[in-house]
Structures are given as C-alpha cells and as structure tokens.
Scaffold this active site. Structure first.
Site, mmCIF file in Angstrom:
data_model
loop_
_atom_site.group_PDB
_atom_site.id
_atom_site.type_symbol
_atom_site.label_atom_id
_atom_site.label_comp_id
_atom_site.label_asym_id
_atom_site.label_seq_id
_atom_site.Cartn_x
_atom_site.Cartn_y
_atom_site.Cartn_z
ATOM 1 N N ASP A 34 -7.628 20.210 -6.257
ATOM 2 C CA ASP A 34 -7.641 19.692 -4.893
ATOM 3 C C ASP A 34 -6.536 20.317 -4.049
ATOM 4 O O ASP A 34 -5.566 20.841 -4.566
ATOM 5 C CB ASP A 34 -7.460 18.171 -4.919
ATOM 6 C CG ASP A 34 -8.795 17.466 -5.057
ATOM 7 O OD1 ASP A 34 -9.835 18.137 -5.024
ATOM 8 O OD2 ASP A 34 -8.784 16.227 -5.201
ATOM 9 N N LYS A 55 -10.970 19.856 0.139
ATOM 10 C CA LYS A 55 -11.948 19.466 1.166
ATOM 11 C C LYS A 55 -11.331 19.598 2.548
ATOM 12 O O LYS A 55 -10.212 19.183 2.772
ATOM 13 C CB LYS A 55 -12.382 18.014 0.939
ATOM 14 C CG LYS A 55 -12.979 17.814 -0.432
ATOM 15 C CD LYS A 55 -13.547 16.414 -0.558
ATOM 16 C CE LYS A 55 -13.912 16.137 -1.991
ATOM 17 N NZ LYS A 55 -12.803 15.674 -2.810
ATOM 18 N N MET A 166 -3.042 8.685 3.645
ATOM 19 C CA MET A 166 -3.930 9.317 4.620
ATOM 20 C C MET A 166 -3.814 8.622 5.977
ATOM 21 O O MET A 166 -4.804 8.514 6.709
ATOM 22 C CB MET A 166 -5.390 9.273 4.129
ATOM 23 C CG MET A 166 -5.599 9.948 2.808
ATOM 24 S SD MET A 166 -7.227 9.641 2.098
ATOM 25 C CE MET A 166 -7.026 7.984 1.473
HETATM 26 C C1 LIG Z 1 -6.844 11.711 -0.786
HETATM 27 S S1 LIG Z 1 -5.331 10.876 -1.022
HETATM 28 C C2 LIG Z 1 -5.050 11.216 -2.726
HETATM 29 C C3 LIG Z 1 -4.049 10.301 -3.380
HETATM 30 C C4 LIG Z 1 -3.766 10.657 -4.828
HETATM 31 N N1 LIG Z 1 -4.952 10.469 -5.650
HETATM 32 C C5 LIG Z 1 -2.597 9.874 -5.421
HETATM 33 O O1 LIG Z 1 -2.787 9.033 -6.292
HETATM 34 O O2 LIG Z 1 -1.463 10.157 -4.999
HETATM 35 C C6 LIG Z 1 -4.232 11.975 -0.188
HETATM 36 C C7 LIG Z 1 -3.031 11.270 0.402
HETATM 37 O O3 LIG Z 1 -2.051 11.016 -0.594
HETATM 38 C C8 LIG Z 1 -0.761 11.077 -0.030
HETATM 39 N N2 LIG Z 1 0.019 12.076 -0.774
HETATM 40 C C9 LIG Z 1 -0.370 12.709 -1.898
HETATM 41 N N3 LIG Z 1 0.630 13.469 -2.388
HETATM 42 C C10 LIG Z 1 1.681 13.310 -1.545
HETATM 43 C C11 LIG Z 1 3.013 13.819 -1.497
HETATM 44 N N4 LIG Z 1 3.485 14.645 -2.433
HETATM 45 N N5 LIG Z 1 3.823 13.423 -0.473
HETATM 46 C C12 LIG Z 1 3.376 12.586 0.457
HETATM 47 N N6 LIG Z 1 2.133 12.073 0.475
HETATM 48 C C13 LIG Z 1 1.298 12.418 -0.510
HETATM 49 C C14 LIG Z 1 -0.921 11.403 1.449
HETATM 50 O O4 LIG Z 1 -0.951 10.181 2.157
HETATM 51 C C15 LIG Z 1 -2.275 12.068 1.452
HETATM 52 O O5 LIG Z 1 -2.900 11.984 2.713
#
Ligand SMILES: C[S@@+](CC[C@H](N)C(=O)[O-])C[C@H]1O[C@@H](n2cnc3c(N)ncnc32)[C@H](O)[C@@H]1O
Length: 246
Positions: A34, A55, A166
């Site tokens: 991803d 995506k 998000m």
């Molecule tokens: C589609 S979701 C996926 C979440 C993922 N499955 C998880 O458990 O962290 C994507 C969102 O996760 C958050 N995100 C993921 N990694 C991040 C990071 N290293 N720093 C800040 N936000 C993060 C943001 O809010 C981003 O828009």
C-alpha cells in the site's frame, strides 16, 4: 496453490515490524504493498517482485479489483504472496474484504497483525491514549465523508480520547461537528504527521482552532483529541520546539 499472507507493516519505522512479519517478508516471492508502507520496510523485501497497490482518490474500486486479481493470480501460480498494509491490516485497511475474496477463491490466507498507527503514532509522540485520572476510554474513527453520513457525533463527544484516521482533509468539519455535539471547544488537539519516520511533525492546537481553519496539516496524519494531549509537554518535552500553532 500458494498462500497469501495479509501482513501489517506497522506505522513506518521498520523496527516496529513484528518478528513474524519480518520473517515472512524475507521469504516472500511477491509483495503487493500500500501507499503508506515505508521505503525502509519495502527494502526488506527487495528480492521479491514488488507491486504497487496504492489507491489514488477516485480510483479505489478499480485498483481494489486489480489487487484482488493480482493476489489470486500469483497465489494460483503457487507463489508465496504478501499483501502488505500500513499499520494493522484489519484497521481501516480493507483487510477483511481481501481475506473474504481470497477465501471465496479457495486461497489459503494467514493474518499477520501489525502495530496500528492509531496506537503507536500518538504514544511515540508523547501522547498516551489512556492515563489514570485523565482518560479511561478511547475510540478510533475514520475521518472520511462516507463515514460521516451515518455518524451521530454525540457518541464521540463523551469518549475521553478520540483518534481520527484519514481526517486531515475534513478536519474543520469534524471539529465543528464535535463542538456542536457537546465536546468543549477548548479541548486540546494534536496532529502527528508521518509518525515514526524522520519526517514526523506534530502540531498542537485546540478543537476551536481546528474548526476555524487555523491548523495547517499535511496527510498522512493522526488527529488526536483529548486531555491526554497535554501530557506531551511532560512526556516528550524535547520534541516540542516549533511544533505549536497556538
Ligand atoms: C487507510 S488508513 C490505514 C490505517 C492502518 N491500517 C493502520 O492500522 O495504521 C490510513 C490512515 O492512517 C493514518 N496513518 C497511517 N500511518 C501513519 C503514520 N505513519 N503517521 C501518521 N498517520 C498515519 C493516517 O491517518 C492515514 O490517513
């Protein structure tokens, strides 16, 4: 028939991979990753066929079909396939949908949980999600429009710590909705951008400032609301310089 491992890549820092994820990545033949999986984590699987499954806005369904078919095709060819998702695959990662699709096509699936950014990113930035006497509950919610249609914001007004994923694009709307639902406008807020990476940036502000458009933030970020944000000045004082907007 091969097998598909649905693997959580953690929040970015490769040291936050699980031991099992590391072992499986090292033996993978195909990795479909991803957009938010860090380059450092991908380098561990540099020997494998790396396929970008990221995506883009407006193309999610088309790309999801492509991902499903790619996983199926490589598994049917007898390969060891890793579907690598940021954080944990079952937290806003469409992990369940891919799992179901593969099972429906008789492909063996193994789940390898990851450390979700929802939990790790705030804590590493000095913001515990719970703290005795300050916060005894937390909720992780999606900050995108589809979710708002069926959202009763009053249920979130009463939860001590809210973690919104998000939610950067709709931050003003979210903050206004929470204030309208009874959450104090003075409540402290933090956005942690690119958590656990060398690009991490923390913006501390209040709910009312977010509602009035004063918080400058870039995605990806974790949006945290609650009294626990104040603990950051005691737990992570070295990181604070230059991070406040107010
Ligand atoms: C589609 S979701 C996926 C979440 C993922 N499955 C998880 O458990 O962290 C994507 C969102 O996760 C958050 N995100 C993921 N990694 C991040 C990071 N290293 N720093 C800040 N936000 C993060 C943001 O809010 C981003 O828009």
């Amino acid at each position: 028939m091969g097998k598909v491992f649905l693997v959580g890549a953690g929040p970015g820092d490769p040291e936050l991979l699980t031991v099992r994820a590391l072992r499986i990545l090292k033996s993978a033949e195909v990795v479909v990753y991803d957009r938010l999986v860090s380059d450092e984590v991908l380098r561990i699987a540099a020997h494998a066929l790396l396929i970008d499954g990221g995506k883009r806005q407006g193309e999610q369904d088309r790309i999801q079909d492509y991902i499903n078919q790619t996983l199926l095709c490589h598994a049917r060819a007898g390969r060891t396939v890793v579907r690598l998702k940021a954080g944990d695959p079952m937290v806003f990662g469409r992990g369940a949908e891919e799992w179901e699709y593969l099972l429906a096509h008789d492909v063996e699936v193994e789940i390898v949980p990851g450390i979700s950014s929802a939990l790790a990113v705030p804590s590493l930035a000095g913001i515990p999600l719970t703290c005795r006497g300050i916060a005894a509950s937390f909720a992780v919610i999606a900050g995108h429009r589809e979710h708002f249609i069926r959202t009763d914001w009053s249920q979130y007004a009463r939860i001590d710590t809210l973690i919104i994923l998000m939610g950067v694009e709709n931050r003003e709307y979210i903050a206004e909705s929470l204030i309208r639902a009874g959450r104090p406008s003075s409540h402290p807020v933090a956005f942690v951008e690119n958590g656990t990476t060398d690009r991490e940036r923390v913006v501390e502000t209040t709910l009312s400032e977010v509602a009035s458009g004063m918080a400058e933030v870039q995605a990806p970020a974790i949006f945290v609301i609650g009294e626990v944000v104040r603990l950051r000045s005691r737990l992570a004082p070295a990181q604070l310089a230059g991070a406040r907007v107010s």
